[in-house]
Every structure is written in structure tokens, then in C-alpha cells.
Design an enzyme around this catalytic site. Structure first.
Site, PDB file in Angstrom:
ATOM      1  N   ASP A  14     -49.437   7.314 -72.935  1.00 31.41           N
ATOM      2  CA  ASP A  14     -49.325   8.157 -71.736  1.00 31.41           C
ATOM      3  C   ASP A  14     -50.462   9.169 -71.671  1.00 31.41           C
ATOM      4  OD1 ASP A  14     -47.046   6.719 -71.532  1.00 31.41           O
ATOM      5  OD2 ASP A  14     -45.668   8.423 -71.533  1.00 31.41           O
ATOM      6  N   LEU A  79     -46.439  15.852 -74.371  1.00 33.21           N
ATOM      7  CA  LEU A  79     -46.087  14.435 -74.574  1.00 33.21           C
ATOM      8  C   LEU A  79     -45.904  14.091 -76.048  1.00 33.21           C
ATOM      9  CD1 LEU A  79     -48.773  12.793 -72.213  1.00 33.21           C
ATOM     10  CD2 LEU A  79     -46.601  13.847 -71.576  1.00 33.21           C
ATOM     11  N   ALA A  80     -46.251  15.017 -76.950  1.00 38.56           N
ATOM     12  CA  ALA A  80     -46.267  14.671 -78.382  1.00 38.56           C
ATOM     13  C   ALA A  80     -44.885  14.271 -78.879  1.00 38.56           C
ATOM     14  CB  ALA A  80     -46.780  15.845 -79.210  1.00 38.56           C
ATOM     15  N   ALA A  81     -44.794  13.122 -79.508  1.00 39.06           N
ATOM     16  CA  ALA A  81     -43.530  12.627 -80.074  1.00 39.06           C
ATOM     17  C   ALA A  81     -43.837  11.389 -80.892  1.00 39.06           C
ATOM     18  CB  ALA A  81     -42.550  12.263 -78.961  1.00 39.06           C
ATOM     19  N   SER A  83     -43.714   7.712 -81.420  1.00 45.00           N
ATOM     20  CA  SER A  83     -43.532   6.827 -80.269  1.00 45.00           C
ATOM     21  C   SER A  83     -42.431   5.795 -80.483  1.00 45.00           C
ATOM     22  CB  SER A  83     -44.843   6.133 -79.922  1.00 45.00           C
ATOM     23  OG  SER A  83     -45.136   5.171 -80.893  1.00 45.00           O
ATOM     24  N   SER A 124     -36.643  11.803 -72.109  1.00 42.36           N
ATOM     25  CA  SER A 124     -36.529  10.349 -72.273  1.00 42.36           C
ATOM     26  C   SER A 124     -35.149   9.842 -71.855  1.00 42.36           C
ATOM     27  CB  SER A 124     -36.765  10.018 -73.753  1.00 42.36           C
ATOM     28  OG  SER A 124     -36.280   8.737 -74.060  1.00 42.36           O
ATOM     29  N   GLU A 126     -33.595   7.846 -73.395  1.00 40.48           N
ATOM     30  CA  GLU A 126     -32.822   7.749 -74.641  1.00 40.48           C
ATOM     31  C   GLU A 126     -31.797   8.873 -74.726  1.00 40.48           C
ATOM     32  OE1 GLU A 126     -32.964   5.851 -77.621  1.00 40.48           O
ATOM     33  OE2 GLU A 126     -34.152   4.358 -76.574  1.00 40.48           O
ATOM     34  N   TYR A 148     -34.196  10.645 -82.560  1.00 40.43           N
ATOM     35  CA  TYR A 148     -35.262  10.844 -81.564  1.00 40.43           C
ATOM     36  C   TYR A 148     -34.651  11.393 -80.271  1.00 40.43           C
ATOM     37  CZ  TYR A 148     -38.678   9.411 -77.980  1.00 40.43           C
ATOM     38  OH  TYR A 148     -39.546   9.379 -76.915  1.00 40.43           O
ATOM     39  N   LYS A 152     -35.209  15.004 -78.472  1.00 42.68           N
ATOM     40  CA  LYS A 152     -35.697  15.087 -77.088  1.00 42.68           C
ATOM     41  C   LYS A 152     -34.750  15.938 -76.229  1.00 42.68           C
ATOM     42  CE  LYS A 152     -39.551  12.749 -76.404  1.00 42.68           C
ATOM     43  NZ  LYS A 152     -40.719  13.321 -75.726  1.00 42.68           N
ATOM     44  N   HIS A 178     -41.820   2.652 -70.324  1.00 46.26           N
ATOM     45  CA  HIS A 178     -43.016   2.391 -69.518  1.00 46.26           C
ATOM     46  C   HIS A 178     -44.080   1.829 -70.436  1.00 46.26           C
ATOM     47  CE1 HIS A 178     -42.587   6.594 -70.615  1.00 46.26           C
ATOM     48  NE2 HIS A 178     -43.896   6.692 -70.711  1.00 46.26           N
TER      49      HIS A 178
HETATM   50  P1  GDP Z   1     -37.103   0.795 -76.971  1.00 44.98           P
HETATM   51  O1  GDP Z   1     -36.187   0.446 -78.085  1.00 44.98           O
HETATM   52  O2  GDP Z   1     -36.401   0.782 -75.656  1.00 44.98           O
HETATM   53  O3  GDP Z   1     -37.840   2.061 -77.210  1.00 44.98           O
HETATM   54  O4  GDP Z   1     -38.238  -0.333 -76.820  1.00 44.98           O
HETATM   55  P2  GDP Z   1     -38.573  -1.682 -77.610  1.00 44.98           P
HETATM   56  O5  GDP Z   1     -39.717  -2.269 -76.913  1.00 44.98           O
HETATM   57  O6  GDP Z   1     -38.742  -1.465 -79.075  1.00 44.98           O
HETATM   58  O7  GDP Z   1     -37.256  -2.599 -77.471  1.00 44.98           O
HETATM   59  C1  GDP Z   1     -36.718  -2.987 -76.258  1.00 44.98           C
HETATM   60  C2  GDP Z   1     -35.544  -3.948 -76.457  1.00 44.98           C
HETATM   61  O8  GDP Z   1     -36.007  -5.229 -76.873  1.00 44.98           O
HETATM   62  C3  GDP Z   1     -34.483  -3.549 -77.473  1.00 44.98           C
HETATM   63  O9  GDP Z   1     -33.239  -3.699 -76.841  1.00 44.98           O
HETATM   64  C4  GDP Z   1     -34.590  -4.578 -78.588  1.00 44.98           C
HETATM   65  O10 GDP Z   1     -33.331  -4.901 -79.179  1.00 44.98           O
HETATM   66  C5  GDP Z   1     -35.090  -5.773 -77.819  1.00 44.98           C
HETATM   67  N1  GDP Z   1     -35.786  -6.719 -78.669  1.00 44.98           N
HETATM   68  C6  GDP Z   1     -35.478  -8.029 -78.820  1.00 44.98           C
HETATM   69  N2  GDP Z   1     -36.314  -8.611 -79.691  1.00 44.98           N
HETATM   70  C7  GDP Z   1     -37.175  -7.652 -80.119  1.00 44.98           C
HETATM   71  C8  GDP Z   1     -38.268  -7.670 -81.028  1.00 44.98           C
HETATM   72  O11 GDP Z   1     -38.610  -8.668 -81.611  1.00 44.98           O
HETATM   73  N3  GDP Z   1     -38.924  -6.461 -81.198  1.00 44.98           N
HETATM   74  C9  GDP Z   1     -38.560  -5.309 -80.533  1.00 44.98           C
HETATM   75  N4  GDP Z   1     -39.261  -4.164 -80.723  1.00 44.98           N
HETATM   76  N5  GDP Z   1     -37.512  -5.290 -79.669  1.00 44.98           N
HETATM   77  C10 GDP Z   1     -36.835  -6.444 -79.467  1.00 44.98           C
END
Ligand code: GDP
Length: 329
Positions: A14, A79-81, A83, A124, A126, A148, A152, A178
Site C-alpha cells: 500500500d 500503514l505500518a503493520a 503484513s 482492517s 479482520e 493482529y 488493529k 486488497h
Molecule cells: P488473509 O488471510 O485474508 O489475510 O489472506 P490470505 O491471502 O493469506 O488468505 C486468504 C484465504 O485463502 C484464506 O481463507 C485461506 O484459508 C485461503 N487459502 C486457501 N489455500 C491457501 C494457501 O495455499 N495459502 C494461503 N495463504 N491461503 C490459502
């Protein structure tokens, strides 16, 4: 006179898109970087030479105060966190200090210096965590489910308290996922796009995935930073939910990415239950109506266009050697 913006987390995804936007608008852009992170400035590529670097540790309240005093920024974007959300389980206290501590120290600095700085806090989705309603908007209760998200939320409230008690122009964007060509490969979008490009080029044959039924509200980082800037140009400081309002599954993501390179994903994807997450969210999807009405903000890049951008960029990187083929096997 040109406006000055101070950005924390400037070398992240970002930070890049926000710096680019502000530089295009004629801002003087400064980035706060801890002394041991100076090397990461190269991540800003062609923008690096246009950024003024302020070298201060996140924990150095006096140092942060001095930067705010000297720079007198019109706008601060915090924005620091860390990631990658799952990493916060390994260091909950460090996460709290980086996320909440930095926000609160900067807000304190703005208050103490007594200038009209406008403050943006990167909140977020989250923070919604275990939601009882879908989609979520600015009235939805928070229920953070990991360190996290809790950090936040604390930073978010610190921002609200500074606005209420001291009258600061402080606001936050509650952003949903994003993505962009600059997303690190531990995130699922980039992991899939890089794999599709690598398989297309014959560098590997399979892709191991976790839960294909998980769903996210995936937007484009370039669109979301535009919303941050608009929030600080508004007449009143407020909270905004920023997302596309559309859910897509990981399965759809995989299909879209492989489609871009003309491959059938079912021939290459293997599900590995060990990659499933124990604390999977419930239907986190934005209702961005308020941002549309008050800020005139709407996402410009569709899910399909986003995935195509990412796959094409990784194809280009692999073909040019910017990513070494040996690292994706
Ligand atoms: P965030 O968890 O929303 O911050 O973002 P991610 O990109 O790490 O994950 C998004 C979703 O993808 C989660 O619901 C994961 O369970 C799902 N997911 C399914 N397979 C994978 C995988 O191989 N790697 C990651 N990072 N996420 C996965």
C-alpha cells in the site's frame, strides 16, 4: 505550496501505491523507516529517489515527535503493520506494540505539536472477525479473532479517542483484502498467480492449496489507497468500510488465474488439508455504500482484471529473469 504527507509502512504494497498517487498529485512524500529497515527502500523501485526518508524506530516516541515537529505534515498515513496475519500468533506483543504503539505515539505527537495534521489509520476487516451479519458496514460490531486484529482494533480506538478528546482530524478506513502485482507470495492471490504463470512456462506442474471454499472480498490495492486519500480530503473525519462488496472463493481465484494462461486448473491443483486454517472467517464482505455516497469512491478494477494483471506481471517477471525460475520450482 505543495502538501506534505508522512507515511509509515511506506515500503509495503500500500505504501508503494499511496506514494505513487500522492507524488502524481504533487505532494512532497516522506516515509518513516526504522534504522534497521533502510535497505527496504529499494522495494519502492522508481519512486525511491523521490521519497524523503525519516529514520526513526517505531518505539522512539521522542524521535517521532521530532519528525512531526520538523516536517509539519499536512497528512499522516499510518500503514505500518506486520503484513501476514497468521504471523501475529508467533509474536502477539510485538504485533500490539508495532500496530497500536505506533498509531498512539504518532497521534500523541500530532497533539503535542499542535498542528492541523490530518491522520489516516489503516484499520482492517479482520477487526470484524467472527461476524454475525453480512455484509459489514460502519455499524457492524467488532469481534477480532487473532492478535493482529485485536491490535488493529486497539489502534482504531486510539484514533477515535484522539479525535473525540482532542478534536484531531483523525479517521480510519476499514479495508478488506486488497491485492496487486506487489503482493508477497505468501498471500493466496499472489501464490496462485505466480504458480499459474510458472506452470504455463513449464517450470513446475502442480500447486498445493488449502481450503478452496474459503471466500474473500478481494479488491485492487491501487483502488483502496485512493479511498484513503479521499477520506483525508473530506469535510469531516469519519470511519469508512472499503471493499468491493463482492465475495469470491479461492476456487474461483484459481480458475480465473489458470484461465488467463489457457490452462485447466483441475489438472494441476492438489488440495493439502494441512494448509487449511483452524480459525477461518465467516463471510467477511464489505458494504461500501457510505464511501460511495460521501467520498464518491468506487473500485475501478474488477476481480477478473486484477487476477489478469497479476498473472501477466508474473509471466513477465519469470520471462525477464526478474524472478529466478529456480525459486518457483
Ligand atoms: P488473509 O488471510 O485474508 O489475510 O489472506 P490470505 O491471502 O493469506 O488468505 C486468504 C484465504 O485463502 C484464506 O481463507 C485461506 O484459508 C485461503 N487459502 C486457501 N489455500 C491457501 C494457501 O495455499 N495459502 C494461503 N495463504 N491461503 C490459502
Amino acid at each position: 505550496m505543495a502538501k506534505t504527507a508522512l507515511i509509515t509502512g511506506i515500503t509495503g504494497q500500500d505504501g508503494y501505491y499511496l506514494s505513487r498517487l500522492l507524488l502524481q498529485k504533487g505532494y512532497r512524500v516522506a516515509g518513516l523507516l526504522p534504522p534497521d529497515r533502510q535497505a527496504s527502500l529499494t522495494k519502492l523501485d522508481e519512486l525511491a529517489s523521490q521519497i524523503q526518508v525519516c529514520s526513526v524506530a517505531w518505539t522512539d516516541a521522542a524521535g517521532l515527535l521530532k519528525v512531526v515537529e520538523q516536517l509539519q505534515p499536512n497528512e499522516i498515513y499510518n500503514l505500518a503493520a506486520p503484513s501476514f496475519v497468521p504471523d501475529s500468533w508467533n509474536d502477539p506483543l510485538g504485533t500490539l506494540d508495532l500496530v497500536t504503539g505506533t498509531a498512539t505515539r504518532l497521534l500523541t505527537a500530532v497533539r503535542q505539536v499542535g498542528i492541523d495534521t490530518r491522520f489516516y489509520q489503516a484499520s482492517s476487516s479482520e477487526m470484524f472477525g467472527k461476524v454475525d451479519r453480512s455484509p459489514q458496514d460502519e455499524e457492524t460490531p467488532f469481534c477480532p479473532m487473532n492478535p493482529y486484529a485485536a491490535a488493529k482494533l486497539h489502534a482504531h480506538w486510539s484514533m477515535v479517542h484522539h479525535r473525540q478528546r482532542y478534536g484531531l482530524f483523525a479517521c480510519s478506513g476499514i479495508l478488506y483484502n486488497h491485492e496487486s502485482e506487489r503482493r508477497p507470495p505468501n498471500f493466496v492471490t499472489r501464490k496462485v498467480c505466480l504458480a499459474a504463470a510458472s506452470i504455463k512456462l513449464g517450470l513446475r506442474d502442480t500447486l498445493e492449496m488449502g481450503n478452496l471454499d474459503a471466500k474473500r472480498d478481494w479488491g485492487y490495492a491501487g483502488d483502496h489507497v485512493e479511498a484513503m486519500w479521499r477520506m483525508l480530503q473530506a469535510s469531516e473525519p469519519e470511519e469508512y468500510v472499503i471493499g468491493t462488496g463482492q465475495l469470491h472463493s479461492v476456487r474461483e481465484l484459481v480458475a480465473a488465474a489458470f484461465d488467463c494462461v489457457g490452462l485447466d486448473w483441475t489438472r494441476h491443483v492438489v488440495v493439502n488439508p494441512q494448509l487449511f486454517r483452524p480459525d477461518e472467517h465467516f463471510q467477511l464482505v464489505a458494504n461500501p455504500t457510505k464511501a460511495k455516497q460521501n467520498l464518491g469512491w468506487e473500485p475501478q478494477v474488477s476481480f477478473e482484471a486484477l487476477i489478469e494483471k497479476m498473472v501477466l506481471k508474473d509471466l513477465e517477471r519469470l520471462q525477464s529473469g526478474a524472478i529466478k525460475p529456480s525459486t518457483v520450482q
